[in-house]
Design a protein around this motif. Structure first.
Motif, PDB file in Angstrom:
ATOM      1  N   GLY A   1     -23.829  14.045  -3.235  1.00 55.13           N
ATOM      2  CA  GLY A   1     -25.182  14.587  -3.309  1.00 55.13           C
ATOM      3  C   GLY A   1     -26.009  13.930  -4.406  1.00 55.13           C
ATOM      4  O   GLY A   1     -27.009  14.487  -4.854  1.00 55.13           O
ATOM      5  N   GLY A   2     -25.553  12.769  -4.889  1.00 60.24           N
ATOM      6  CA  GLY A   2     -26.350  12.017  -5.873  1.00 60.24           C
ATOM      7  C   GLY A   2     -25.793  12.080  -7.285  1.00 60.24           C
ATOM      8  O   GLY A   2     -25.965  11.155  -8.069  1.00 60.24           O
ATOM      9  N   SER A   3     -25.122  13.199  -7.622  1.00 56.54           N
ATOM     10  CA  SER A   3     -24.518  13.323  -8.959  1.00 56.54           C
ATOM     11  C   SER A   3     -23.060  13.724  -8.801  1.00 56.54           C
ATOM     12  O   SER A   3     -22.729  14.491  -7.890  1.00 56.54           O
ATOM     13  CB  SER A   3     -25.200  14.411  -9.772  1.00 56.54           C
ATOM     14  N   ALA A   4     -22.212  13.226  -9.688  1.00 58.64           N
ATOM     15  CA  ALA A   4     -20.785  13.544  -9.587  1.00 58.64           C
ATOM     16  C   ALA A   4     -20.251  14.094 -10.905  1.00 58.64           C
ATOM     17  O   ALA A   4     -20.809  13.848 -11.965  1.00 58.64           O
ATOM     18  CB  ALA A   4     -20.004  12.293  -9.187  1.00 58.64           C
ATOM     19  N   VAL A   5     -19.144  14.845 -10.771  1.00 59.39           N
ATOM     20  CA  VAL A   5     -18.528  15.493 -11.930  1.00 59.39           C
ATOM     21  C   VAL A   5     -17.233  14.755 -12.309  1.00 59.39           C
ATOM     22  O   VAL A   5     -16.345  14.580 -11.471  1.00 59.39           O
ATOM     23  CB  VAL A   5     -18.177  16.968 -11.595  1.00 59.39           C
TER      24      VAL A   5
ATOM     25  N   SER B   1     -29.253  -1.412 -13.582  1.00 63.79           N
ATOM     26  CA  SER B   1     -29.658  -0.403 -12.589  1.00 63.79           C
ATOM     27  C   SER B   1     -28.421   0.241 -11.968  1.00 63.79           C
ATOM     28  O   SER B   1     -28.521   1.011 -11.013  1.00 63.79           O
ATOM     29  CB  SER B   1     -30.536  -1.057 -11.512  1.00 63.79           C
ATOM     30  N   LYS B   2     -27.237  -0.098 -12.484  1.00 62.63           N
ATOM     31  CA  LYS B   2     -26.023   0.547 -11.970  1.00 62.63           C
ATOM     32  C   LYS B   2     -26.026   2.027 -12.401  1.00 62.63           C
ATOM     33  O   LYS B   2     -26.645   2.366 -13.413  1.00 62.63           O
ATOM     34  CB  LYS B   2     -24.779  -0.140 -12.551  1.00 62.63           C
ATOM     35  N   PRO B   3     -25.307   2.889 -11.654  1.00 61.39           N
ATOM     36  CA  PRO B   3     -25.248   4.301 -12.036  1.00 61.39           C
ATOM     37  C   PRO B   3     -24.757   4.471 -13.477  1.00 61.39           C
ATOM     38  O   PRO B   3     -23.901   3.715 -13.944  1.00 61.39           O
ATOM     39  CB  PRO B   3     -24.238   4.895 -11.051  1.00 61.39           C
ATOM     40  N   VAL B   4     -25.321   5.464 -14.158  1.00 65.15           N
ATOM     41  CA  VAL B   4     -24.972   5.713 -15.559  1.00 65.15           C
ATOM     42  C   VAL B   4     -24.082   6.960 -15.655  1.00 65.15           C
ATOM     43  O   VAL B   4     -24.359   7.985 -15.036  1.00 65.15           O
ATOM     44  CB  VAL B   4     -26.248   5.905 -16.408  1.00 65.15           C
ATOM     45  N   LEU B   5     -22.990   6.838 -16.419  1.00 65.00           N
ATOM     46  CA  LEU B   5     -22.075   7.970 -16.582  1.00 65.00           C
ATOM     47  C   LEU B   5     -22.036   8.402 -18.033  1.00 65.00           C
ATOM     48  O   LEU B   5     -22.156   7.577 -18.948  1.00 65.00           O
ATOM     49  CB  LEU B   5     -20.674   7.583 -16.105  1.00 65.00           C
TER      50      LEU B   5
ATOM     51  N   ALA C   1     -29.024   9.621 -15.717  1.00 68.67           N
ATOM     52  CA  ALA C   1     -27.560   9.557 -15.562  1.00 68.67           C
ATOM     53  C   ALA C   1     -27.155  10.233 -14.258  1.00 68.67           C
ATOM     54  O   ALA C   1     -27.858  11.125 -13.769  1.00 68.67           O
ATOM     55  CB  ALA C   1     -26.877  10.251 -16.740  1.00 68.67           C
ATOM     56  N   SER C   2     -26.019   9.804 -13.667  1.00 72.69           N
ATOM     57  CA  SER C   2     -25.606  10.462 -12.429  1.00 72.69           C
ATOM     58  C   SER C   2     -24.138  10.879 -12.385  1.00 72.69           C
ATOM     59  O   SER C   2     -23.707  11.461 -11.396  1.00 72.69           O
ATOM     60  CB  SER C   2     -25.964   9.623 -11.203  1.00 72.69           C
ATOM     61  N   LEU C   3     -23.385  10.596 -13.436  1.00 74.60           N
ATOM     62  CA  LEU C   3     -22.011  11.108 -13.489  1.00 74.60           C
ATOM     63  C   LEU C   3     -21.821  11.793 -14.836  1.00 74.60           C
ATOM     64  O   LEU C   3     -22.176  11.217 -15.873  1.00 74.60           O
ATOM     65  CB  LEU C   3     -20.989   9.984 -13.339  1.00 74.60           C
TER      66      LEU C   3
END
Ligand code: MET
Ligand SMILES: [Zn+2]
Length: 342
Positions: free
Chosen positions: A20-24, A269-273, A312-314
């Motif tokens: 859903g766009g964000s992960a835990v 532009s890679k996903p940020v954790l 951020a997305s993770l």
């Protein structure tokens, strides 16, 4: 879901879409083992529990984090190296077996969790998105400083004799073993300087490793990793590595996270954790975490929304965070969930 035949980056984008766009991400691993009674006052730290007599504790902690809502669980291999095992009197073969076991135990935990979810349909969580969430196993690779077991991963100065080549040679074999054992991801964690990021990038290339990887740095303020190298430069190294699917920070005080996200976004532009620690400081001499004067033990869960807005997305936790922290993050992302799937 597998990355075989898929570009690492599209595999990870698909995973995030499914979430859903964000992960835990999960929370403090060693901390949680200790809470369950493990004595980790040892050069091997959490890797000490990979010896067969303690593997049930490792599985238990993985399950606790899955039940709290994690999409990604990190293996117990953070401080596990063949050299480290040999120094403790284990044979090479035993060292290889324990590294492989770290991935296998996490995979077993995922299977047990899925099994529980399917069987216990009466008590199924009502939140469909949460219940069907994808789960990945990330092989934890701690920095060279972690192997030194003297707190160097929070200082980042390896001295002039340690070169990119030294670091590549140090990490090469265990990375290959962890990949071979079937990890979905490689989590290069608590990277304290740019040199080690360069070594990882070259290593992934030279070995033709297709398993997706993330680079996560430990930072001392809003713009620098612990060695003093800028997070912008470090994130730029990660950005130029094809196999790197996400870039971020871990084991860093929550108060620096917002600024760090902005700096990383400028480099990639890679996903940020982000998976901060509790905001306490590690004192290597006494092997203890102490509250720093700037902040009491932060509860950073209320900031997750702001960090998401910052790009951020993770999200997860590092040292001194617990399944409760992760449950809070999962609720911030997936909405209120029932305690049980379980
Ligand atoms: C010093 S950072 C430790 C990271 C490791 N994944 C853990 O939670 O134990
Ligand atoms: Zn940590």
């Amino acid at each position: 879901m597998g990355f075989k035949g898929k570009e690492a980056s599209s595999f990870f984008r698909d995973f995030l879409d499914e979430c859903g766009g964000s992960a835990v991400i999960d929370g403090g691993f060693a901390t949680e083992l200790e809470r369950h009674g493990a004595d980790l006052n040892d050069q091997l730290w959490s890797a000490k529990c990979l010896v067969s007599s303690s593997s049930h504790l490792v599985r238990r902690v993985h399950l606790d984090y899955l039940e709290a809502g994690a999409n990604i669980i990190l293996t117990a291999s953070y401080q596990a190296t063949i050299k480290g095992f040999e120094a403790k009197g284990f044979s090479r073969e035993e060292g290889v077996t324990m590294l492989r076991r770290s991935v296998e135990i996490a995979r077993e935990a995922r299977e047990i969790y899925h099994d529980r979810c399917t069987k216990d349909s009466s008590d199924f969580m009502r939140n469909e998105r949460y219940r069907k969430r994808p789960i990945l196993i990330a092989a934890s690779v701690g920095s060279y400083g972690a192997y030194l077991a003297d707190g160097s991963e929070y200082v980042g100065d390896y001295g002039d004799s340690v070169t990119v080549q030294t670091l590549k040679d140090f990490h090469r074999e265990r990375v290959k073993i962890l990949v071979d054992a079937g990890a979905d991801l490689i989590a290069f964690e608590t990277i304290p300087n740019k040199l080690e990021a360069q070594a990882y990038a070259e290593l992934l290339d030279e070995e033709g490793i297709e398993t997706p990887a993330w680079f996560s740095f430990s930072c001392k303020d809003e713009s620098n990793v612990v060695s003093g190298d800028s997070i912008f430069e470090c994130a730029s190294v990660a950005d130029s590595c094809r196999q790197v699917v996400a870039v971020g920070v871990n084991c860093t005080a929550p108060r620096f996270i917002h600024g760090l996200i902005s700096s990383i976004k400028k480099a990639t532009s890679k996903p940020v954790l982000v998976y901060p620690n509790s905001g306490e400081t590690y004192i290597s001499e006494s092997n203890q975490w102490v509250k720093s004067s700037e902040s009491a033990k932060d509860d950073f869960v209320p900031y997750i929304g702001k960090w998401r807005d910052a790009g951020a997305s993770l999200f997860g936790g590092c040292c001194r965070t617990t399944p409760n922290t992760i449950r809070g993050i999962a609720e911030a992302i997936y909405g209120k969930v029932q305690d049980k799937c379980m």
